[in-house]
Design an enzyme around this catalytic site. Structure first.
Site, PDB file in Angstrom:
ATOM      1  CG  ASP A  56      43.117  26.733 -19.494  1.00 20.02           C
ATOM      2  OD1 ASP A  56      42.653  26.475 -20.636  1.00 20.02           O
ATOM      3  OD2 ASP A  56      42.450  27.265 -18.599  1.00 20.02           O
ATOM      4  CB  VAL A  57      44.063  23.865 -24.647  1.00 20.52           C
ATOM      5  CG1 VAL A  57      44.846  22.597 -24.383  1.00 20.52           C
ATOM      6  CG2 VAL A  57      42.570  23.665 -24.469  1.00 20.52           C
ATOM      7  CG  ASN A  83      41.884  14.004 -26.134  1.00 26.64           C
ATOM      8  OD1 ASN A  83      40.977  13.368 -26.658  1.00 26.64           O
ATOM      9  ND2 ASN A  83      41.974  14.184 -24.812  1.00 26.64           N
ATOM     10  CE1 TYR A 148      32.484  18.617 -28.715  1.00 24.61           C
ATOM     11  CE2 TYR A 148      31.027  17.438 -30.224  1.00 24.61           C
ATOM     12  CZ  TYR A 148      32.143  17.457 -29.392  1.00 24.61           C
ATOM     13  OH  TYR A 148      32.909  16.321 -29.242  1.00 24.61           O
ATOM     14  CE  LYS A 152      35.552  18.162 -30.603  1.00 19.72           C
ATOM     15  NZ  LYS A 152      36.912  17.906 -30.117  1.00 19.72           N
ATOM     16  CB  THR A 183      34.962   9.498 -22.082  1.00 17.39           C
ATOM     17  OG1 THR A 183      34.127  10.513 -22.670  1.00 17.39           O
ATOM     18  CG2 THR A 183      35.621   8.679 -23.168  1.00 17.39           C
TER      19      THR A 183
HETATM   20  P1  NDP Z   1      36.803  13.946 -21.094  1.00 17.20           P
HETATM   21  O1  NDP Z   1      35.909  14.957 -20.482  1.00 17.20           O
HETATM   22  O2  NDP Z   1      37.220  12.781 -20.287  1.00 17.20           O
HETATM   23  O3  NDP Z   1      38.105  14.627 -21.675  1.00 17.20           O
HETATM   24  C1  NDP Z   1      38.257  15.985 -21.929  1.00 17.20           C
HETATM   25  C2  NDP Z   1      39.650  16.376 -21.484  1.00 17.20           C
HETATM   26  O4  NDP Z   1      39.923  17.690 -21.929  1.00 17.20           O
HETATM   27  C3  NDP Z   1      39.813  16.333 -19.974  1.00 17.20           C
HETATM   28  O5  NDP Z   1      40.956  15.582 -19.646  1.00 17.20           O
HETATM   29  C4  NDP Z   1      39.974  17.789 -19.574  1.00 17.20           C
HETATM   30  O6  NDP Z   1      40.885  17.901 -18.491  1.00 17.20           O
HETATM   31  C5  NDP Z   1      40.545  18.375 -20.856  1.00 17.20           C
HETATM   32  N1  NDP Z   1      40.238  19.801 -20.993  1.00 17.20           N
HETATM   33  C6  NDP Z   1      39.025  20.364 -21.133  1.00 17.20           C
HETATM   34  N2  NDP Z   1      39.152  21.702 -21.196  1.00 17.20           N
HETATM   35  C7  NDP Z   1      40.476  21.969 -21.113  1.00 17.20           C
HETATM   36  C8  NDP Z   1      41.257  23.157 -21.118  1.00 17.20           C
HETATM   37  N3  NDP Z   1      40.698  24.371 -21.215  1.00 17.20           N
HETATM   38  N4  NDP Z   1      42.594  23.042 -21.022  1.00 17.20           N
HETATM   39  C9  NDP Z   1      43.166  21.837 -20.920  1.00 17.20           C
HETATM   40  N5  NDP Z   1      42.518  20.676 -20.895  1.00 17.20           N
HETATM   41  C10 NDP Z   1      41.168  20.754 -20.985  1.00 17.20           C
HETATM   42  O7  NDP Z   1      36.051  13.425 -22.401  1.00 17.20           O
HETATM   43  P2  NDP Z   1      36.592  12.631 -23.681  1.00 17.20           P
HETATM   44  O8  NDP Z   1      37.777  11.825 -23.373  1.00 17.20           O
HETATM   45  O9  NDP Z   1      35.414  11.977 -24.262  1.00 17.20           O
HETATM   46  O10 NDP Z   1      36.978  13.830 -24.673  1.00 17.20           O
HETATM   47  C11 NDP Z   1      38.205  13.925 -25.331  1.00 17.20           C
HETATM   48  C12 NDP Z   1      37.983  14.520 -26.712  1.00 17.20           C
HETATM   49  O11 NDP Z   1      37.198  13.617 -27.485  1.00 17.20           O
HETATM   50  C13 NDP Z   1      37.237  15.849 -26.723  1.00 17.20           C
HETATM   51  O12 NDP Z   1      37.843  16.732 -27.654  1.00 17.20           O
HETATM   52  C14 NDP Z   1      35.849  15.469 -27.220  1.00 17.20           C
HETATM   53  O13 NDP Z   1      35.197  16.519 -27.874  1.00 17.20           O
HETATM   54  C15 NDP Z   1      36.193  14.329 -28.159  1.00 17.20           C
HETATM   55  N6  NDP Z   1      35.097  13.438 -28.456  1.00 17.20           N
HETATM   56  C16 NDP Z   1      34.517  12.693 -27.464  1.00 17.20           C
HETATM   57  C17 NDP Z   1      33.459  11.850 -27.774  1.00 17.20           C
HETATM   58  C18 NDP Z   1      32.771  11.010 -26.747  1.00 17.20           C
HETATM   59  O14 NDP Z   1      31.694  10.459 -27.038  1.00 17.20           O
HETATM   60  N7  NDP Z   1      33.325  10.825 -25.545  1.00 17.20           N
HETATM   61  C19 NDP Z   1      32.952  11.732 -29.150  1.00 17.20           C
HETATM   62  C20 NDP Z   1      33.653  12.542 -30.104  1.00 17.20           C
HETATM   63  C21 NDP Z   1      34.676  13.358 -29.761  1.00 17.20           C
HETATM   64  P3  NDP Z   1      40.669  19.000 -17.317  1.00 17.20           P
HETATM   65  O15 NDP Z   1      39.217  19.101 -17.063  1.00 17.20           O
HETATM   66  O16 NDP Z   1      41.448  18.477 -16.163  1.00 17.20           O
HETATM   67  O17 NDP Z   1      41.257  20.243 -17.851  1.00 17.20           O
END
Ligand code: NDP
Length: 250
Positions: A56-57, A83, A148, A152, A183
């Site tokens: 957990d980050v 990420n 947010y 960022k 996503t």
């Molecule tokens: P997802 O929701 O698929 O990915 C987010 C990931 O972060 C999940 O795998 C989740 O895993 C993990 N996560 C969230 N909170 C925690 C935590 N506290 N500890 C560890 N892991 C965590 O969406 P995306 O792939 O789109 O997002 C990935 C990144 O890209 C993010 O930083 C997002 O802000 C950024 N982004 C996305 C955009 C989009 O349009 N999709 C646009 C711009 C940026 P789990 O829940 O299992 O912990």
């Protein structure tokens, strides 16, 4: 197989952009530790070369412990992709401190803890790449998503500053700023945007698609391609900067 034998860590590597990056790193020969909070999700997607790890980050102590375990198992971390993130929006007057802290704890503190611990390991080697997944919301304001967007913007500042700290060293620090990528975050956001803008889910999705001049949601693989490019040895002069993958949105 440009990254044969390299150990990479991708936070949030079980879904969306993180998973696409993990797959691309594996295709280049890296051993990839993929992390998230849900072991079952990580185990479900893991393929040969991927190593699921719950981390957990927002939990600094856990990051220190788990990162040490990953290093003991697979050697020093030479590629760190910070990420993991959450995307939730509220207008300023509705943003209470608990909401603000929740966004910062994941998107900002989480990135900082991850990169700092990975760097300690990277510094035992003579090559490394740090990539933070920021957003177009890190390049300009985002309506109804001030916390947010602030997180960022800060991630970009962090990469620029760490690059300054290590200008003489063989490590680079860069951010990738995606536009709307197809996503789970975007699926969840559709509901939240439609609620805030008072439009249907279809209209909310169209609002996102129309921000991209190619009128589409970006594929996670397009973002992964940028990450792999930043890992190319010939990218050593790309440092402390941002790569926008946004279809001309910004
Ligand atoms: P997802 O929701 O698929 O990915 C987010 C990931 O972060 C999940 O795998 C989740 O895993 C993990 N996560 C969230 N909170 C925690 C935590 N506290 N500890 C560890 N892991 C965590 O969406 P995306 O792939 O789109 O997002 C990935 C990144 O890209 C993010 O930083 C997002 O802000 C950024 N982004 C996305 C955009 C989009 O349009 N999709 C646009 C711009 C940026 P789990 O829940 O299992 O912990």
């Amino acid at each position: 197989m440009m990254l044969q034998g390299k150990h990479a860590i991708v936070t949030g590597g079980g879904t969306g952009i993180g998973l696409a990056i993990a797959r691309a790193l594996v295709a280049e020969g890296a051993q990839v530790t993929i992390t998230g909070r849900r072991l079952e999700v990580l185990e479900q997607v893991a393929e040969p070369g991927m190593h699921p790890m719950v981390m957990d980050v927002t939990d600094e102590a856990q990051i220190i412990d788990r990162m040490a375990e990953a290093v003991a198992a697979r050697g020093p971390i030479q590629i760190c992709v910070a990420n993991a993130g959450i995307a939730e929006g509220k207008k300023l007057h509705k943003t209470d401190s608990a909401f603000w802290r929740k966004i910062m704890a994941t998107n900002l503190d989480g990135c900082f803890f991850t990169v700092r611990e990975a760097l300690k390991s990277m510094m035992t080697t003579d090559w490394g790449r740090v990539i933070a997944i920021s957003s177009v919301a890190g390049l300009r304001g985002a309506p109804g998503a001030g916390a947010y967007a602030t997180s960022k913007h800060a991630v970009i500042g962090m990469m620029r500053s760490f690059a300054e700290d290590f200008l003489e060293a063989p490590y680079t620090f860069n951010s990738i700023c995606p536009g709307y990528v197809d996503t789970p975050i975007v699926t969840r956001n559709t509901d939240s945007i439609s609620e805030r803008a008072g439009v249907s889910a279809d209209e909310a999705r169209a609002m996102m698609v129309n921000q991209n001049r190619h009128k589409k949601l970006i594929r996670p693989e397009e973002v992964a391609a940028a990450a792999i490019w930043l890992c190319n040895p010939l990218c050593e002069s790309v440092n402390g900067t941002e790569v926008a993958i946004d279809g001309g949105q910004v």
